[in-house]
Design a protein around this motif. Structure first.
Motif, mmCIF file in Angstrom:
data_model
loop_
_atom_site.group_PDB
_atom_site.id
_atom_site.type_symbol
_atom_site.label_atom_id
_atom_site.label_comp_id
_atom_site.label_asym_id
_atom_site.label_seq_id
_atom_site.Cartn_x
_atom_site.Cartn_y
_atom_site.Cartn_z
ATOM 1 N N ILE A 51 14.495 -3.880 10.357
ATOM 2 C CA ILE A 51 13.990 -2.808 9.616
ATOM 3 C C ILE A 51 13.954 -1.240 10.097
ATOM 4 N N LYS A 52 13.170 -1.449 11.279
ATOM 5 C CA LYS A 52 12.389 0.092 11.569
ATOM 6 C C LYS A 52 13.789 1.244 11.853
ATOM 7 N N ASN A 53 14.730 0.705 12.592
ATOM 8 C CA ASN A 53 16.105 1.343 12.578
ATOM 9 C C ASN A 53 16.718 1.330 11.575
ATOM 10 N N ALA A 54 16.818 1.312 10.372
ATOM 11 C CA ALA A 54 17.466 1.533 8.887
ATOM 12 C C ALA A 54 16.721 2.212 9.051
ATOM 13 N N LEU A 55 15.217 2.511 9.027
ATOM 14 C CA LEU A 55 14.331 3.749 8.491
ATOM 15 C C LEU A 55 14.466 4.445 9.424
ATOM 16 N N LEU A 56 14.727 4.607 10.285
ATOM 17 C CA LEU A 56 15.034 5.491 10.969
ATOM 18 C C LEU A 56 15.522 6.441 10.909
ATOM 19 N N LEU A 57 17.073 6.042 10.834
ATOM 20 C CA LEU A 57 18.864 6.495 10.157
ATOM 21 C C LEU A 57 18.418 6.469 8.978
ATOM 22 N N ASP A 58 16.842 6.927 8.192
ATOM 23 C CA ASP A 58 17.104 7.265 6.436
ATOM 24 C C ASP A 58 17.681 6.511 5.725
ATOM 25 N N LEU A 59 17.987 4.993 6.112
ATOM 26 C CA LEU A 59 19.039 4.335 5.238
ATOM 27 C C LEU A 59 17.913 3.747 3.979
ATOM 28 N N LYS A 60 18.079 3.937 2.807
ATOM 29 C CA LYS A 60 17.068 3.314 2.055
ATOM 30 C C LYS A 60 16.371 1.814 1.695
ATOM 31 N N VAL A 61 15.355 2.016 1.681
ATOM 32 C CA VAL A 61 14.434 -0.119 1.527
ATOM 33 C C VAL A 61 13.763 -0.509 0.554
ATOM 34 N N LEU A 62 14.446 -0.963 -0.164
ATOM 35 C CA LEU A 62 13.791 -1.732 -0.957
ATOM 36 C C LEU A 62 13.255 -2.848 -1.160
ATOM 37 N N ILE A 63 11.484 -2.740 -1.706
ATOM 38 C CA ILE A 63 11.082 -4.442 -1.309
ATOM 39 C C ILE A 63 10.469 -4.718 -2.880
ATOM 40 N N CYS A 64 11.086 -5.958 -2.981
ATOM 41 C CA CYS A 64 10.383 -6.256 -4.172
ATOM 42 C C CYS A 64 8.992 -6.429 -4.981
ATOM 43 N N LYS A 65 8.472 -5.768 -5.399
ATOM 44 C CA LYS A 65 6.717 -5.700 -5.683
ATOM 45 C C LYS A 65 6.861 -7.552 -6.164
ATOM 46 N N GLU A 66 7.105 -7.633 -7.023
ATOM 47 C CA GLU A 66 6.909 -9.372 -7.778
ATOM 48 C C GLU A 66 7.383 -10.158 -6.513
ATOM 49 N N ASP A 67 7.637 -10.421 -5.921
ATOM 50 C CA ASP A 67 8.086 -11.001 -5.028
ATOM 51 C C ASP A 67 6.902 -10.928 -3.934
ATOM 52 N N VAL A 68 6.352 -9.153 -3.575
ATOM 53 C CA VAL A 68 4.898 -9.053 -2.901
ATOM 54 C C VAL A 68 4.406 -10.071 -3.187
ATOM 55 N N ASP A 69 4.015 -9.767 -4.356
ATOM 56 C CA ASP A 69 2.674 -10.294 -5.133
ATOM 57 C C ASP A 69 2.846 -11.774 -4.842
ATOM 58 N N LYS A 70 4.151 -12.103 -4.959
ATOM 59 C CA LYS A 70 4.011 -13.684 -4.585
ATOM 60 C C LYS A 70 3.526 -13.998 -3.973
ATOM 61 N N PHE A 71 4.216 -14.083 -2.864
ATOM 62 C CA PHE A 71 3.016 -14.243 -1.643
ATOM 63 C C PHE A 71 1.609 -13.402 -1.131
ATOM 64 N N GLY A 72 1.542 -12.727 -2.022
ATOM 65 C CA GLY A 72 0.366 -12.464 -1.637
ATOM 66 C C GLY A 72 -0.107 -11.402 -0.554
ATOM 67 N N LEU A 73 0.982 -10.780 -1.046
ATOM 68 C CA LEU A 73 1.186 -10.126 0.285
ATOM 69 C C LEU A 73 0.942 -8.441 -0.385
ATOM 70 N N SER A 74 0.659 -7.548 0.693
ATOM 71 C CA SER A 74 0.223 -6.132 0.047
ATOM 72 C C SER A 74 1.190 -5.345 1.506
ATOM 73 N N GLU A 75 1.347 -4.261 0.812
ATOM 74 C CA GLU A 75 2.189 -3.067 1.475
ATOM 75 C C GLU A 75 1.330 -2.956 3.378
ATOM 76 N N ALA A 76 0.140 -3.260 3.175
ATOM 77 C CA ALA A 76 -0.708 -2.795 4.333
ATOM 78 C C ALA A 76 -0.453 -4.162 5.383
ATOM 79 N N SER A 77 0.969 -5.054 5.140
ATOM 80 C CA SER A 77 0.796 -5.992 5.936
ATOM 81 C C SER A 77 2.533 -6.393 6.122
ATOM 82 N N LEU A 78 2.725 -5.152 5.248
ATOM 83 C CA LEU A 78 4.519 -5.121 5.516
ATOM 84 C C LEU A 78 4.847 -3.279 6.478
#
Lengths: 137, 120
Positions: free
Chosen positions: A76-103
């Protein structure tokens, strides 16, 4: 200039099966696809983590320690390093009780400037709708 | 006529996904379309030469040979996925190519339709 949009959809858990790793490695391989294309042609990938797939984005993978393999975090970091667009679904992040700080939201530690985005599924749907091809759905 | 690119990721034995993909390819070629098949992950098993046909398992070597002979079908295995599984160049079925993953993305670029079959 002909650009085709590819949406790589990651909805599997990391390490359980190979699917999310293959999605990441195929998406990253977009960086060298030009060698097969005509001048002016290229592809524009977007990587979408949905459902169980958002768990790939949790920080602190220790795949090398436990499995002896590169981590999905590094991909994932390599993808970001290469400027690939990475989208993470907010509803599913919420569903698992995660926050941006944990991602895994950036690749600053390896010099990346692009950040992942936690977005509502409606935004991911727009990305899928605008893609020429869906891969790893 | 159109071009169909199929990405396959399930193994030859243990899944019927490759069986479906090859039959779909045959149907498309018979209609005059061209087909690019990409096998990655466990699906690289399809590229292994010397497959022996048993009634208990999907046997795809012969249908693949027939498809290659049409000139309207090409199949390519992910080289890294194959090597990781011990399938080396010398082990590859005649007609099967081996490339890196960008070959698949390039095939998708010129495809009229892309199908992703089997995600495990």
């Amino acid at each position: 200039m002909a650009i085709k949009k590819y949406a790589f959809v990651v909805k599997s858990l990391p390490y359980k099966i190979e699917s999310s790793r293959l999605a990441m490695t195929h998406a990253i391989s977009s960086q060298t696809v030009e060698i097969y294309l005509e001048d002016g042609e290229n592809v524009e990938p977007v990587i979408c983590f949905i459902g169980d797939g958002v768990l790939n984005c949790v920080k602190g993978h220790q795949a090398m320690k436990h499995y002896g393999v590169t981590s999905l975090e590094q991909h994932i970091k390599n993808a970001l390093l290469l400027d690939l667009k990475v989208l993470i679904c907010k509803e599913d992040v919420d569903k698992f009780g995660l926050s941006e700080a944990s991602l895994i939201m950036d690749a600053e530690d390896i010099g990346g400037e692009t950040k992942a985005q936690v977005v509502p599924y409606s935004e991911i749907q727009q990305a899928l709708d605008s893609a020429d091809h869906l891969l790893f759905n | 006529m159109s071009k169909l690119t199929i990405g396959c990721f399930s193994s030859l034995v243990g899944s019927m996904s490759l069986d479906f993909a090859v039959k779909l390819s045959k149907a498309a070629v018979e209609k005059g379309h061209s087909v690019d098949m990409w096998v990655s992950g466990n699906a690289t098993m399809l590229s292994k030469k010397g497959q022996r046909a048993f009634k208990d398992y999907s046997a795809l070597a012969k249908p693949l040979e027939e498809l290659f002979a049409t000139g309207k079908f090409q199949a390519t295995a992910c080289e890294a996925c194959a090597e990781a599984r011990g399938y080396h160049k010398d082990d590859t079925m005649a007609g099967f190519k081996r490339h890196s993953m960008d070959w698949y993305l390039a095939s998708c670029f010129s495809a009229d339709k892309v199908l992703h079959i089997g995600g495990d």
